[in-house]
Write an enzyme that holds these catalytic residues in place. Sequence first.
Site, short mmCIF file in Angstrom:
data_model
loop_
_atom_site.label_atom_id
_atom_site.label_comp_id
_atom_site.label_asym_id
_atom_site.label_seq_id
_atom_site.Cartn_x
_atom_site.Cartn_y
_atom_site.Cartn_z
N ARG A 56 -52.70 -11.17 11.82
CA ARG A 56 -51.68 -11.72 12.71
C ARG A 56 -51.55 -13.22 12.47
NH1 ARG A 56 -53.38 -12.73 17.57
NH2 ARG A 56 -54.25 -10.67 17.95
N TYR A 108 -24.69 -16.57 18.45
CA TYR A 108 -24.84 -15.12 18.26
C TYR A 108 -25.11 -14.46 19.62
CZ TYR A 108 -27.30 -10.79 17.11
OH TYR A 108 -27.71 -9.49 17.07
N ASP A 180 -29.42 -22.80 13.95
CA ASP A 180 -29.44 -21.48 13.34
C ASP A 180 -28.62 -21.58 12.05
OD1 ASP A 180 -28.95 -18.88 12.53
OD2 ASP A 180 -28.58 -18.10 14.55
N LYS A 205 -30.44 -11.36 6.91
CA LYS A 205 -29.10 -11.57 6.38
C LYS A 205 -29.15 -12.09 4.94
CE LYS A 205 -27.86 -10.13 10.41
NZ LYS A 205 -28.71 -10.61 11.43
C1 LIG Z 1 -26.35 -15.91 13.30
C2 LIG Z 1 -27.42 -14.96 13.72
N1 LIG Z 1 -28.56 -15.45 14.22
C3 LIG Z 1 -29.55 -14.63 14.62
C4 LIG Z 1 -29.45 -13.26 14.53
C5 LIG Z 1 -30.58 -12.39 15.01
O1 LIG Z 1 -31.35 -11.93 13.93
P1 LIG Z 1 -32.09 -10.52 13.86
O2 LIG Z 1 -31.05 -9.46 13.91
O3 LIG Z 1 -32.84 -10.58 12.55
O4 LIG Z 1 -33.02 -10.45 15.02
C6 LIG Z 1 -28.28 -12.71 14.01
C7 LIG Z 1 -28.13 -11.24 13.91
O5 LIG Z 1 -27.06 -10.73 13.66
C8 LIG Z 1 -27.24 -13.59 13.60
O6 LIG Z 1 -26.08 -13.10 13.10
#
Ligand SMILES: Cc1ncc(COP(=O)(O)O)c(C=O)c1O
Length: 387
Positions: A56, A108, A180, A205
Site C-alpha cells: 500500500r 467534471y 485537473d 484517459k
Molecule cells: C476531466 C476529468 N477529471 C476527472 C475524472 C475522474 O476520473 P476517473 O473516472 O478515473 O475516476 C474524469 C472522468 O471522466 C474526467 O473526465
Amino acid sequence: MTKIFDDDLDAEFGTRAIHAGQRPDPLSGAIMTPIYQTSTYVQEALGQNKGYEYARGRNPTREALERNVAALEGVRYGFAFSSGMGAIDSIMKLFSAGDHFVVGENVYGGTFRLFDKILSRMGMTFSYVDTRDVNRIAEAMRPNTKAVLVETPTNPLMRLTDLKGAAEAAHAGGALLIVDNTFATPYFQRPFELGADIVWHSTTKYLNGHSDMVGGIVLVNDDDLAARLQFILNASGAVPGPMDAWLALRGTKTLHLRMQRHDENGRTIAAWLAEHLGETNVFYPGLPSHPQYELAARQMRGFGGMISVETGSRERAAQVLGRVRVFSLAESLGGVESLISHPASMTHASVELDRRTALGITPGLIRLSCGVEDVGDLLADLEQAIA
Ligand SMILES: Cc1ncc(COP(=O)(O)O)c(C=O)c1O
C-alpha cells in the site's frame, strides 16, 4: 514518497515519455519495468529491508509510473491512485472542516458530486464560479479559502481558464491552485509553468490512452505537500494495483505520438462540423471562432481530440448517437478509439437539471473523443450519422 531520478528532467518530452522514471530491472536487466504483483516484501532482519515493507505504501511498478508522469509535468513528485476520483478525494484530505474552496463551475460531474454531496457534509464549503473570467476567482476568495480548483479545457463545454491569472488570484489570497489537466495532458499544457501548485489527472484517459484501466495521479513540486500526500496515500489507501500502474506506464510511452494524432483529427473534425452545423454549435478551443481561441493558442501547445457539439434537441442527439458506426457510444475519453457520448444523461447526469441547463449542458449536446483512426473514416461516419 516517489521522487523522480536526478536526470529525469534533462531530456525533451518524447524521450522523457519513454525513459523517465524507469531503470532496467536490477535482477534481470528487463527493459520494461516488471509488474511487481506482490502485497508484501521479505525483510532481511528486524528493522532491515530494501526500502519496501508493504505494497500500500510503496510498489516499484507504481513508482515507475509516478516518476514518469511527474517528469512529464516537469516536477519532482508523483502519487498514483486507483482512479481520478481517488486522486482528487486524497488531495482534498490535505484540507479540513471549515475550509473554503473556489471551484470552476464547469468541472467534471464526478468532481462536483464529491464536493457537493460528500465533502460539503463534512464541513467544507465551495463557491462555484465561471473561471473564464479570473476576476470572478478573486471576488469569490474568503479569508478561509484554501484552494482554487480548475479544469481547463472543461468537460464538456471546452471553456478555458487563464492558468497564470488563476494562480495569481489564488496566491494573492494565500490559497493553492489545483488543476485537473486530464483533457490537455502535459503534452499540450504545463500548469506548473503557469503557477499551479498541484496537478492531477484521471490516468484512465489520455495518459493510459488504451481504455484498459482506471486510475488517477497527483503531481507536486513542493517537499511539504509531497510528504503530506504520501501520508494520505498510505493512510487512506486508494492506490492502484501494479497491473494497472503498468498499463498506464505503457500508455505514457506513446503519449506524445498519440496526442499529435488526436490533435490533427480533432482540428479536422471540428472544422468540418463547424462548416456543416455552424461555428456557434461546435465547441473546440482550436477553432478560431472559439471565444477563447487567443488564450488557447497562448496557453496550450495543441488542442487535442475533445469536441462538443450542440445538435439542437435530444431527438437529434439520439439520432446521431444511434447511427454512428466507427465512433462508439460510451462514457470516458482519451483512448485510441473514437467515442461519442451524451453528457446530460451520461458523464454529467449527477449534476442537477437546473444547474446543467444554466451551464449549457443541454439535452442536444453531444461530446466526441476523437481517436487516432484515419480521419477520412471518422468524417464519413459523422457525415452519415448527421445526414
Ligand atoms: C476531466 C476529468 N477529471 C476527472 C475524472 C475522474 O476520473 P476517473 O473516472 O478515473 O475516476 C474524469 C472522468 O471522466 C474526467 O473526465
